[in-house]
Design an enzyme around this catalytic site. Structure first.
Site, short mmCIF file in Angstrom:
data_model
loop_
_atom_site.label_atom_id
_atom_site.label_comp_id
_atom_site.label_asym_id
_atom_site.label_seq_id
_atom_site.Cartn_x
_atom_site.Cartn_y
_atom_site.Cartn_z
N CYS A 88 35.06 35.94 33.73
CA CYS A 88 34.12 35.77 34.82
C CYS A 88 34.89 35.46 36.10
O CYS A 88 35.89 34.76 36.08
CB CYS A 88 33.10 34.68 34.51
SG CYS A 88 33.62 33.01 34.86
N GLU A 89 34.38 36.00 37.19
CA GLU A 89 35.10 35.83 38.45
C GLU A 89 34.83 34.47 39.09
O GLU A 89 35.47 34.11 40.07
CB GLU A 89 34.76 36.97 39.43
CG GLU A 89 33.36 36.95 39.98
CD GLU A 89 33.13 38.13 40.94
OE1 GLU A 89 33.70 39.21 40.71
OE2 GLU A 89 32.38 37.94 41.92
N HIS A 90 33.91 33.70 38.53
CA HIS A 90 33.63 32.38 39.09
C HIS A 90 34.54 31.30 38.53
O HIS A 90 34.86 30.34 39.22
CB HIS A 90 32.17 32.00 38.84
CG HIS A 90 31.20 32.99 39.43
ND1 HIS A 90 30.16 33.52 38.73
CD2 HIS A 90 31.17 33.55 40.66
CE1 HIS A 90 29.49 34.37 39.50
NE2 HIS A 90 30.09 34.42 40.67
N HIS A 91 34.92 31.43 37.26
CA HIS A 91 35.74 30.39 36.61
C HIS A 91 37.01 30.95 35.97
O HIS A 91 37.79 30.19 35.41
CB HIS A 91 34.93 29.68 35.53
CG HIS A 91 33.65 29.06 36.03
ND1 HIS A 91 32.46 29.73 36.04
CD2 HIS A 91 33.43 27.84 36.57
CE1 HIS A 91 31.52 28.94 36.56
NE2 HIS A 91 32.09 27.80 36.88
N GLN A 129 28.76 39.86 35.10
CA GLN A 129 28.23 40.77 34.08
C GLN A 129 27.27 41.81 34.65
O GLN A 129 27.30 42.99 34.26
CB GLN A 129 27.55 39.96 32.96
CG GLN A 129 27.18 40.82 31.76
CD GLN A 129 26.58 40.01 30.62
OE1 GLN A 129 27.10 38.96 30.28
NE2 GLN A 129 25.50 40.50 30.05
N HIS A 157 29.52 33.75 27.68
CA HIS A 157 30.37 33.30 28.78
C HIS A 157 30.99 31.94 28.43
O HIS A 157 30.27 30.97 28.27
CB HIS A 157 29.55 33.19 30.06
CG HIS A 157 29.05 34.51 30.56
ND1 HIS A 157 29.31 34.95 31.83
CD2 HIS A 157 28.34 35.48 29.96
CE1 HIS A 157 28.76 36.15 32.00
NE2 HIS A 157 28.16 36.49 30.87
N CYS A 159 32.55 29.99 30.25
CA CYS A 159 32.33 28.97 31.29
C CYS A 159 31.02 28.23 31.02
O CYS A 159 30.79 27.15 31.54
CB CYS A 159 32.33 29.59 32.68
SG CYS A 159 31.11 30.88 32.93
ZN LIG Z 1 31.84 31.58 34.95
#
Ligand SMILES: [Zn+2]
Length: 202
Positions: A88-91, A129, A157, A159
């Site tokens: 994931c590009e956030h975490h 996603q 995920h 995260c």
């Molecule tokens: Zn994430």
């Protein structure tokens, strides 16, 4: 769909990347000079080459080269349970799951291994996603110009499972329906019956 992103070369050196890993090890509270961690930056940087190998693949170009002409075959083609690993590009945490693809060919088809490679081209990047789902569908649409494309992605995920809300076994399901799959409820229902994501849940 104009979200086609051609491959790009990283603009950092391996040494810089390894130094960044040492910084994160210190940030976590450990000592990068400790015996067990000495080779870790080297290993992480190498692992990144594999986890993020998708940036080097131009999925559009790949699929444009590998389709086959099959005049006369006009039934739905469904490929299900294509496994993928993404981040994931956030975490920068792993997303593990499956992709199911359906399309109604208009003269062009593509083999299962080729489609799996297209999935990898997008999965092996930092992702959201929903975006990955649309990218896979868009790529197939552009390369094969079928009557319709359906892509359903399931993903767990990390995260969500290892931090934050700590919810295990929660799978996110996203879908993109184009052409006949969007316009014709029967076509869509037939596809969803083929992949039967809910009934097959393990
Ligand atoms: Zn994430």
């Amino acid at each position: 769909m104009a979200d086609h992103t051609p491959p790009r070369e990283p603009d950092v050196t391996r040494e810089q990347a390894e130094a960044a890993v040492r910084t994160l090890l210190r940030w976590a509270g450990d000592d990068p000079q400790r015996e067990g961690l000495l080779d870790t930056p080297k290993r992480v940087v190498k692992a990144y080459r594999e986890w993020f190998s998708g940036y080097a693949i131009d999925a559009d170009e790949y699929l444009a080269r590998t389709f086959e002409e099959v005049e006369g075959y006009d039934e739905m083609i469904v490929l299900r349970d294509i496994e993928y690993e993404s981040h994931c590009e956030h975490h920068m945490a792993p997303i593990i799951g499956r992709v199911h693809v359906g399309y109604l060919p208009a003269g062009k088809v593509v083999g299962i291994s080729k489609l799996a490679r297209v999935v990898d081209a997008y999965a092996k990047r930092f992702q959201v996603q929903e975006k990955m789902t649309a990218q896979i569908a868009g790529c197939i649409q552009r390369a094969l110009a079928p009557l319709g494309v359906a892509v359903v992605v399931e993903g767990e995920h990390e995260c969500m499972t290892t931090r934050g809300v700590h919810k295990r076994g929660v799978s996110m399901v996203t879908s993109t329906m184009l052409g006949s799959f969007r316009e014709d409820a029967r076509t869509r229902a037939e596809f969803l019956q083929f992949i039967d994501t809910v009934a097959r849940r393990r």
